[in-house]
Design a protein around this motif. Sequence first.
Motif, PDB file in Angstrom:
ATOM      1  N   PHE A  97       5.161  10.149  -0.017  1.00 36.16           N
ATOM      2  CA  PHE A  97       5.420   8.743   0.254  1.00 36.16           C
ATOM      3  C   PHE A  97       4.152   7.916   0.057  1.00 36.16           C
ATOM      4  O   PHE A  97       4.179   6.812  -0.488  1.00 36.16           O
ATOM      5  CB  PHE A  97       5.934   8.560   1.689  1.00 36.16           C
ATOM      6  CG  PHE A  97       7.408   8.830   1.845  1.00 36.16           C
ATOM      7  CD1 PHE A  97       8.246   8.828   0.744  1.00 36.16           C
ATOM      8  CD2 PHE A  97       7.954   9.084   3.098  1.00 36.16           C
ATOM      9  CE1 PHE A  97       9.607   9.069   0.873  1.00 36.16           C
ATOM     10  CE2 PHE A  97       9.315   9.333   3.245  1.00 36.16           C
ATOM     11  CZ  PHE A  97      10.136   9.325   2.124  1.00 36.16           C
ATOM     12  N   GLN A  98       3.032   8.452   0.508  1.00 38.25           N
ATOM     13  CA  GLN A  98       1.767   7.727   0.366  1.00 38.25           C
ATOM     14  C   GLN A  98       1.419   7.510  -1.106  1.00 38.25           C
ATOM     15  O   GLN A  98       0.982   6.428  -1.511  1.00 38.25           O
ATOM     16  CB  GLN A  98       0.634   8.496   1.065  1.00 38.25           C
ATOM     17  CG  GLN A  98       0.808   8.672   2.565  1.00 38.25           C
ATOM     18  CD  GLN A  98       0.615   7.379   3.328  1.00 38.25           C
ATOM     19  OE1 GLN A  98       0.443   6.317   2.747  1.00 38.25           O
ATOM     20  NE2 GLN A  98       0.632   7.453   4.653  1.00 38.25           N
ATOM     21  N   LEU A  99       1.613   8.543  -1.904  1.00 36.66           N
ATOM     22  CA  LEU A  99       1.324   8.434  -3.333  1.00 36.66           C
ATOM     23  C   LEU A  99       2.257   7.430  -3.999  1.00 36.66           C
ATOM     24  O   LEU A  99       1.827   6.597  -4.813  1.00 36.66           O
ATOM     25  CB  LEU A  99       1.456   9.803  -4.000  1.00 36.66           C
ATOM     26  CG  LEU A  99       1.181   9.862  -5.507  1.00 36.66           C
ATOM     27  CD1 LEU A  99      -0.246   9.443  -5.813  1.00 36.66           C
ATOM     28  CD2 LEU A  99       1.444  11.269  -6.045  1.00 36.66           C
ATOM     29  N   PRO A 123      -6.735   8.009  14.833  1.00 37.02           N
ATOM     30  CA  PRO A 123      -6.060   8.455  13.615  1.00 37.02           C
ATOM     31  C   PRO A 123      -7.031   9.134  12.671  1.00 37.02           C
ATOM     32  O   PRO A 123      -8.213   8.827  12.628  1.00 37.02           O
ATOM     33  CB  PRO A 123      -5.522   7.149  13.015  1.00 37.02           C
ATOM     34  CG  PRO A 123      -6.444   6.098  13.538  1.00 37.02           C
ATOM     35  CD  PRO A 123      -6.835   6.540  14.919  1.00 37.02           C
ATOM     36  N   GLY A 124      -6.538  10.083  11.907  1.00 37.13           N
ATOM     37  CA  GLY A 124      -7.372  10.808  10.964  1.00 37.13           C
ATOM     38  C   GLY A 124      -6.909  10.604   9.541  1.00 37.13           C
ATOM     39  O   GLY A 124      -6.090   9.735   9.241  1.00 37.13           O
ATOM     40  N   PHE A 125      -7.416  11.454   8.645  1.00 31.19           N
ATOM     41  CA  PHE A 125      -7.092  11.344   7.226  1.00 31.19           C
ATOM     42  C   PHE A 125      -5.827  12.117   6.854  1.00 31.19           C
ATOM     43  O   PHE A 125      -5.329  11.978   5.739  1.00 31.19           O
ATOM     44  CB  PHE A 125      -8.270  11.863   6.384  1.00 31.19           C
ATOM     45  CG  PHE A 125      -9.483  10.975   6.432  1.00 31.19           C
ATOM     46  CD1 PHE A 125      -9.613   9.917   5.543  1.00 31.19           C
ATOM     47  CD2 PHE A 125     -10.485  11.189   7.368  1.00 31.19           C
ATOM     48  CE1 PHE A 125     -10.733   9.092   5.576  1.00 31.19           C
ATOM     49  CE2 PHE A 125     -11.606  10.374   7.407  1.00 31.19           C
ATOM     50  CZ  PHE A 125     -11.724   9.318   6.514  1.00 31.19           C
ATOM     51  N   PRO A 134      -0.681   3.284  10.548  1.00 27.81           N
ATOM     52  CA  PRO A 134      -0.863   2.244   9.523  1.00 27.81           C
ATOM     53  C   PRO A 134      -2.232   2.285   8.851  1.00 27.81           C
ATOM     54  O   PRO A 134      -2.358   1.949   7.676  1.00 27.81           O
ATOM     55  CB  PRO A 134      -0.660   0.937  10.293  1.00 27.81           C
ATOM     56  CG  PRO A 134      -0.866   1.294  11.731  1.00 27.81           C
ATOM     57  CD  PRO A 134      -0.396   2.707  11.871  1.00 27.81           C
ATOM     58  N   PHE A 135      -3.254   2.711   9.575  1.00 21.51           N
ATOM     59  CA  PHE A 135      -4.591   2.742   8.991  1.00 21.51           C
ATOM     60  C   PHE A 135      -4.732   3.907   8.003  1.00 21.51           C
ATOM     61  O   PHE A 135      -5.401   3.783   6.971  1.00 21.51           O
ATOM     62  CB  PHE A 135      -5.641   2.829  10.094  1.00 21.51           C
ATOM     63  CG  PHE A 135      -5.610   1.652  11.021  1.00 21.51           C
ATOM     64  CD1 PHE A 135      -6.199   0.448  10.665  1.00 21.51           C
ATOM     65  CD2 PHE A 135      -4.955   1.733  12.243  1.00 21.51           C
ATOM     66  CE1 PHE A 135      -6.162  -0.648  11.510  1.00 21.51           C
ATOM     67  CE2 PHE A 135      -4.906   0.637  13.095  1.00 21.51           C
ATOM     68  CZ  PHE A 135      -5.506  -0.558  12.721  1.00 21.51           C
ATOM     69  N   THR A 136      -4.085   5.023   8.320  1.00 20.00           N
ATOM     70  CA  THR A 136      -4.063   6.147   7.374  1.00 20.00           C
ATOM     71  C   THR A 136      -3.301   5.752   6.113  1.00 20.00           C
ATOM     72  O   THR A 136      -3.737   6.037   4.990  1.00 20.00           O
ATOM     73  CB  THR A 136      -3.408   7.378   8.028  1.00 20.00           C
ATOM     74  OG1 THR A 136      -4.115   7.720   9.224  1.00 20.00           O
ATOM     75  CG2 THR A 136      -3.425   8.566   7.083  1.00 20.00           C
ATOM     76  N   THR A 137      -2.162   5.092   6.301  1.00 26.76           N
ATOM     77  CA  THR A 137      -1.376   4.607   5.161  1.00 26.76           C
ATOM     78  C   THR A 137      -2.198   3.666   4.294  1.00 26.76           C
ATOM     79  O   THR A 137      -2.196   3.765   3.061  1.00 26.76           O
ATOM     80  CB  THR A 137      -0.112   3.882   5.666  1.00 26.76           C
ATOM     81  OG1 THR A 137       0.746   4.828   6.300  1.00 26.76           O
ATOM     82  CG2 THR A 137       0.638   3.214   4.519  1.00 26.76           C
ATOM     83  N   MET A 197     -11.345   1.255   4.760  1.00 26.47           N
ATOM     84  CA  MET A 197     -10.442   2.026   5.604  1.00 26.47           C
ATOM     85  C   MET A 197     -10.943   3.451   5.786  1.00 26.47           C
ATOM     86  O   MET A 197     -10.729   4.063   6.839  1.00 26.47           O
ATOM     87  CB  MET A 197      -9.033   2.025   5.007  1.00 26.47           C
ATOM     88  CG  MET A 197      -8.390   0.649   4.918  1.00 26.47           C
ATOM     89  SD  MET A 197      -8.487  -0.306   6.461  1.00 26.47           S
ATOM     90  CE  MET A 197      -7.678   0.797   7.617  1.00 26.47           C
ATOM     91  N   GLY A 198     -11.619   4.013   4.764  1.00 25.72           N
ATOM     92  CA  GLY A 198     -12.199   5.337   4.922  1.00 25.72           C
ATOM     93  C   GLY A 198     -13.264   5.358   5.999  1.00 25.72           C
ATOM     94  O   GLY A 198     -13.315   6.273   6.839  1.00 25.72           O
TER      95      GLY A 198
END
Length: 316
Positions: free
Chosen positions: A77-79, A68-70, A183-186, A54-55
């Motif tokens: 929420f991501q953590l 989308p970016g980083f 969704p890809f950043t998530t 994904m990176g």
Amino acid sequence: MSVAAVPHPALGIALVVTMTACFATMDSTVKYLGAFVPVLVILWARYSVQAASMGLWLARARRRAGGPGFRAAHPRFQLARGALLLTSSLFSFFGLQHLPVAEFTAINMLTPVAVTLMAGWFLHERVSRVRWALVIGGLAGALIMIRPGSGLFGWAVLLPLAGMASYACFQVLTSKLAGLENPFTTHFYTGLTGSLALSALLAASSVELAPTLRDAAPQHLALLLLIGTLGTSGHLMLVLAFRLAPTATLMPFMYAQLGMAVIVGWLVFRQAPDSWGWVGMAVIAACGAASAWLNVREAAQRQQALSAVSVDSIVD
């Protein structure tokens, strides 16, 4: 940044069913590979593949305008999402070493009941009595498979039960994040959280990562890559599905993983449920079919309502 998506329940359901095939295959692979490679290394590979793939995808997408970016709009929420999924994976991967894949999956079928309940409480989604009946019916089918007296209710059952509780929280949070983040950043941050946490666990344990990978057989390295790919693909489908359909609509189709697990478990380990197990599968299949019919009927009713509004507007 909010990421809008056009509702598409049928596509969301298709993604969930495909996701269950990925997870059933991954679980069987984990069970097999656990006899040759330490479980912590399997977990590390699963999350590292997700973070790396994904990176690379996000780095490439940033070169395109509007990609989308980083940057995460909701880092806490991501953590939390990454920590919940990692906790669920820890319990599940160790639990798979002690339980048959089909029975292990059946225990995890408690998750949709917990998620449906949480969706009503925390996401304020309307859960009809019919949908409750379908979810509970699917649960009843799962319980028939793991009925008391079958010999499955030892201490090892606590592992998938703990994983189920963590995974239910994870799915509710995923549903909440689905419209708030790309969704890809998530997906990248979920993999990164798990990879970093497992690197720390490996450093503190007696398991040596580099020698283990160096000494592993080529086919075992290939299976590590397969586990990471299946986990990455399956959870990406889950994120996308929650953007396309309500949680309560998707939950009954999570039971497809039970049928997938039976098929893959028989192909890999030649393990199949007994007669009561097949009864449980029939109950689950009936609930899934009824839910599919309900979705088609509701879609038709919505289309009729939109047509009526259009006619009224023309007349006015």
